[in-house]
Motif scaffolding. Sequence first.
Motif, PDB file in Angstrom:
ATOM      1  N   ALA A 183      31.626  19.370  22.485  1.00  0.00           N
ATOM      2  CA  ALA A 183      31.479  17.528  21.720  1.00  0.00           C
ATOM      3  C   ALA A 183      32.376  16.950  21.004  1.00  0.00           C
ATOM      4  O   ALA A 183      33.085  17.915  20.168  1.00  0.00           O
ATOM      5  N   TYR A 184      33.263  15.786  21.553  1.00  0.00           N
ATOM      6  CA  TYR A 184      33.958  15.355  21.153  1.00  0.00           C
ATOM      7  C   TYR A 184      34.129  13.680  20.052  1.00  0.00           C
ATOM      8  O   TYR A 184      33.052  13.381  20.776  1.00  0.00           O
ATOM      9  N   PHE A 185      34.911  13.965  19.080  1.00  0.00           N
ATOM     10  CA  PHE A 185      34.501  12.255  18.215  1.00  0.00           C
ATOM     11  C   PHE A 185      36.236  12.346  17.508  1.00  0.00           C
ATOM     12  O   PHE A 185      37.056  13.171  18.185  1.00  0.00           O
ATOM     13  N   GLY A 186      36.787  10.975  17.471  1.00  0.00           N
ATOM     14  CA  GLY A 186      37.302  10.585  17.104  1.00  0.00           C
ATOM     15  C   GLY A 186      37.394  10.246  15.321  1.00  0.00           C
ATOM     16  O   GLY A 186      36.625  10.444  14.820  1.00  0.00           O
ATOM     17  N   GLN A 187      38.901  11.000  14.980  1.00  0.00           N
ATOM     18  CA  GLN A 187      39.374  11.209  14.268  1.00  0.00           C
ATOM     19  C   GLN A 187      39.279   9.421  12.998  1.00  0.00           C
ATOM     20  O   GLN A 187      39.229   9.530  11.488  1.00  0.00           O
ATOM     21  N   LYS A 188      39.003   8.461  13.618  1.00  0.00           N
ATOM     22  CA  LYS A 188      38.805   7.933  12.771  1.00  0.00           C
ATOM     23  C   LYS A 188      37.857   7.313  11.541  1.00  0.00           C
ATOM     24  O   LYS A 188      37.711   6.511  10.812  1.00  0.00           O
ATOM     25  N   ASP A 189      36.237   8.262  12.266  1.00  0.00           N
ATOM     26  CA  ASP A 189      35.665   8.135  11.758  1.00  0.00           C
ATOM     27  C   ASP A 189      35.406  10.119  11.118  1.00  0.00           C
ATOM     28  O   ASP A 189      34.558  10.493  11.349  1.00  0.00           O
ATOM     29  N   LEU A 190      36.501   9.800  10.697  1.00  0.00           N
ATOM     30  CA  LEU A 190      36.772  11.115   9.723  1.00  0.00           C
ATOM     31  C   LEU A 190      35.115  11.497   9.010  1.00  0.00           C
ATOM     32  O   LEU A 190      34.833  13.028   8.608  1.00  0.00           O
ATOM     33  N   GLN A 191      34.615  10.919   8.229  1.00  0.00           N
ATOM     34  CA  GLN A 191      33.353  11.413   7.355  1.00  0.00           C
ATOM     35  C   GLN A 191      32.455  11.835   8.508  1.00  0.00           C
ATOM     36  O   GLN A 191      31.405  12.636   8.176  1.00  0.00           O
ATOM     37  N   GLN A 192      32.208  10.967  10.036  1.00  0.00           N
ATOM     38  CA  GLN A 192      31.074  11.925  10.264  1.00  0.00           C
ATOM     39  C   GLN A 192      31.644  12.798  10.836  1.00  0.00           C
ATOM     40  O   GLN A 192      30.705  13.372  11.628  1.00  0.00           O
ATOM     41  N   VAL A 193      32.523  12.885  10.752  1.00  0.00           N
ATOM     42  CA  VAL A 193      32.670  13.910  11.909  1.00  0.00           C
ATOM     43  C   VAL A 193      32.596  15.587  11.183  1.00  0.00           C
ATOM     44  O   VAL A 193      31.821  16.038  11.624  1.00  0.00           O
ATOM     45  N   ALA A 194      32.486  15.293   9.557  1.00  0.00           N
ATOM     46  CA  ALA A 194      32.250  15.723   8.462  1.00  0.00           C
ATOM     47  C   ALA A 194      31.099  16.150   8.499  1.00  0.00           C
ATOM     48  O   ALA A 194      30.583  17.262   8.481  1.00  0.00           O
ATOM     49  N   VAL A 195      30.401  15.201   9.003  1.00  0.00           N
ATOM     50  CA  VAL A 195      28.558  15.398   8.643  1.00  0.00           C
ATOM     51  C   VAL A 195      28.139  16.036   9.873  1.00  0.00           C
ATOM     52  O   VAL A 195      27.620  16.824   9.843  1.00  0.00           O
ATOM     53  N   ILE A 196      28.889  15.985  11.041  1.00  0.00           N
ATOM     54  CA  ILE A 196      28.464  16.403  12.130  1.00  0.00           C
ATOM     55  C   ILE A 196      28.831  17.578  12.252  1.00  0.00           C
ATOM     56  O   ILE A 196      27.797  18.950  12.612  1.00  0.00           O
ATOM     57  N   ARG A 197      30.021  18.121  12.055  1.00  0.00           N
ATOM     58  CA  ARG A 197      30.217  19.577  11.464  1.00  0.00           C
ATOM     59  C   ARG A 197      28.880  20.299  10.728  1.00  0.00           C
ATOM     60  O   ARG A 197      28.656  21.363  11.244  1.00  0.00           O
ATOM     61  N   GLY A 236      21.342   8.223  10.427  1.00  0.00           N
ATOM     62  CA  GLY A 236      21.030   7.178  12.351  1.00  0.00           C
ATOM     63  C   GLY A 236      21.630   7.906  12.498  1.00  0.00           C
ATOM     64  O   GLY A 236      21.388   8.029  13.994  1.00  0.00           O
ATOM     65  N   VAL A 237      22.826   8.650  12.150  1.00  0.00           N
ATOM     66  CA  VAL A 237      24.207   9.223  12.963  1.00  0.00           C
ATOM     67  C   VAL A 237      23.778  10.720  13.592  1.00  0.00           C
ATOM     68  O   VAL A 237      23.509  11.663  14.500  1.00  0.00           O
ATOM     69  N   ALA A 238      22.913  11.443  12.226  1.00  0.00           N
ATOM     70  CA  ALA A 238      22.433  12.568  12.708  1.00  0.00           C
ATOM     71  C   ALA A 238      21.223  12.770  13.697  1.00  0.00           C
ATOM     72  O   ALA A 238      21.395  13.601  14.856  1.00  0.00           O
ATOM     73  N   THR A 239      20.448  11.886  13.190  1.00  0.00           N
ATOM     74  CA  THR A 239      19.538  11.734  14.433  1.00  0.00           C
ATOM     75  C   THR A 239      19.948  11.573  15.776  1.00  0.00           C
ATOM     76  O   THR A 239      18.910  13.159  16.651  1.00  0.00           O
ATOM     77  N   VAL A 240      20.543  10.902  15.906  1.00  0.00           N
ATOM     78  CA  VAL A 240      20.806  10.292  17.495  1.00  0.00           C
ATOM     79  C   VAL A 240      22.093  11.530  17.851  1.00  0.00           C
ATOM     80  O   VAL A 240      21.499  12.097  19.141  1.00  0.00           O
ATOM     81  N   VAL A 241      23.037  11.939  16.949  1.00  0.00           N
ATOM     82  CA  VAL A 241      23.716  12.868  17.591  1.00  0.00           C
ATOM     83  C   VAL A 241      22.617  14.212  18.095  1.00  0.00           C
ATOM     84  O   VAL A 241      22.766  15.353  18.988  1.00  0.00           O
ATOM     85  N   SER A 242      21.774  14.617  16.539  1.00  0.00           N
ATOM     86  CA  SER A 242      20.836  16.155  17.241  1.00  0.00           C
ATOM     87  C   SER A 242      20.260  15.545  19.139  1.00  0.00           C
ATOM     88  O   SER A 242      20.329  16.636  19.642  1.00  0.00           O
ATOM     89  N   LYS A 243      19.667  14.269  19.058  1.00  0.00           N
ATOM     90  CA  LYS A 243      19.201  14.138  20.428  1.00  0.00           C
ATOM     91  C   LYS A 243      19.783  14.415  21.394  1.00  0.00           C
ATOM     92  O   LYS A 243      19.841  14.776  22.288  1.00  0.00           O
ATOM     93  N   LEU A 244      21.310  13.903  20.938  1.00  0.00           N
ATOM     94  CA  LEU A 244      22.199  13.694  22.145  1.00  0.00           C
ATOM     95  C   LEU A 244      22.384  15.551  22.281  1.00  0.00           C
ATOM     96  O   LEU A 244      22.351  15.715  23.791  1.00  0.00           O
ATOM     97  N   PHE A 245      22.230  16.434  21.852  1.00  0.00           N
ATOM     98  CA  PHE A 245      23.225  17.448  21.986  1.00  0.00           C
ATOM     99  C   PHE A 245      22.064  18.169  22.677  1.00  0.00           C
ATOM    100  O   PHE A 245      21.622  19.443  23.381  1.00  0.00           O
TER     101      PHE A 245
END
Length: 283
Positions: free
Chosen positions: A144-158, A127-136
């Motif tokens: 694109a700016y993200f917080g490190q609190k969601d460390l695994q999410q940042v890794a997935v988006i990278r 779900g994260v990858a789908t919505v972020v792809s759409k936003l990109f």
Amino acid sequence: MEILQAAAELQARAEKWRQAGQRIGLVPTMGALHEGHLQLVRAAARENDVVVVSIFVNPTQFNNPEDFRLYPRLPEADAALLAPAGCTALFLPSVEQMYPQPTVLTFDFGPLERVMEGAHRPGHFNGVATVVSKLFHLSRPHRAYFGQKDLQQVAVIRQLTADLSFDLEVVAFPTVREADGLAMSSRNRRLAANDRAVAPRLHAALEAGARLVTAGQTAEAAQGAGSRLIAAESAITPEYFAVVDARTLQPLVGVAQPGQPVALCVAAYLGGVRLIDNLVVQV
């Protein structure tokens, strides 16, 4: 600051900005903004000509319908915070705008999503990858700016950005904390007063584990120390306490090697509210 609600509007603005040679910074959020979000917006304003902030509580990344229903939604208050922070355009789409038809595309991030959040929240990163792809695609950002609190999410988006060749830079900012150490989170608004009082125990457990890692103790010792500190507080229901290689997010075994970055990650429930946090240290 203008407010856009249609996907086509954002696409048109992005095309205009690009043609004018302006650099675009994107800050994707789910709203209920706090200082951590605003730091991302300010950074985007410093480093770009245009700042787009999206607020969209994305249903496809929630595997718990009740969590989705209760997620804080404060669009008017959020809008009042964004303009002074440097936001150029606030994108406030409906579910119908983001998902005009049900999406059938699925992502598989391999070992990266088989641990921690991925293991405990099936489908979350899809779900994260789908919505972020759409936003990109809609906003065409340079950064694109993200917080490190969601460390695994940042890794997935990278990984998403690299694998799909998005022409942008993913920028991660350190976790912003309250004075008592609790990581700022939109979900903190849902904590009852007694749960809020013990919530900093999560950060204290991460710090206890981190001290052992940097002192040359094993990952297992650090994990045990952190887990015991959390278990000692009856109000907290732990989900996981993990010690991982910060580059791969795979479990660390034994003693970290010199120069190896180590991430200590925790997820737990307080009064039905799920919180996550992490701490990255260098040995």
